[in-house]
Design an enzyme around this catalytic site. Structure first.
Site: not given
Ligand code: THU
Length: 139
Positions: A56, A58, A93, A96
């Site tokens: 992801c 992040e 998510c 993260c």
């Protein structure tokens, strides 16, 4: 945080989103992380034909920072949109949030979710991940 600074971080998150590699989900995410030392790291999602390998936006930003020797973070701006879709808030998510929990103070770390440089909300990590599991739980 000052409005101009928030807008600047969001603008940089949108720029990071330009590098998103998302041929499978066609959902593009950009992140812009500020360290306590006042340095910045951008991140985008990086997908893989073996889907679970995907990273992801992040975590890309967080891992970039940690790999450069920075482990204390102040805030992160996050933007995301589906190809051809309308812009909406893109919350991090669970994976993260757990990565943030490792390095950020849940009472202080600010998560900026944005639709534009003007339309955004700022949440604390503790609001997104109440009673998160952290390093002190191992003591
Ligand atoms: N994605 C992120 O980059 N950050 C999030 O917090 C939510 C999901 C990415 C992963 C994947 O590439 C795509 O968005 C669809 O799940």
């Amino acid at each position: 945080m000052e409005k101009e600074h928030v807008a600047d971080m969001i603008g940089n998150a949108f720029q990071a989103m330009e590098h998103s590699y998302a041929p499978y989900s066609k959902f593009h995410v950009g992140a812009y992380l500020k360290t306590k030392q006042g340095h910045y790291y951008s991140g985008c999602n990086v997908e893989n034909a073996s889907f679970s390998v995907t990273n992801c936006a992040e975590r890309t930003a967080i891992f970039k920072a940690v790999s450069e020797g920075e482990k204390e973070f102040e805030s992160i701006a996050i933007v995301g949109r589906a190809e051809g879709g309308k812009i909406d808030f893109c919350p991090p998510c669970g994976v993260c949030l757990q990565a943030m929990m490792e390095f950020c103070d849940p009472e202080k770390f600010q998560v900026i979710l944005a639709k534009s440089e003007k339309e955004y909300k700022i949440l604390l990590l503790k609001d997104l991940l109440p009673m998160g599991f952290g390093t002190e739980n191992l003591e």
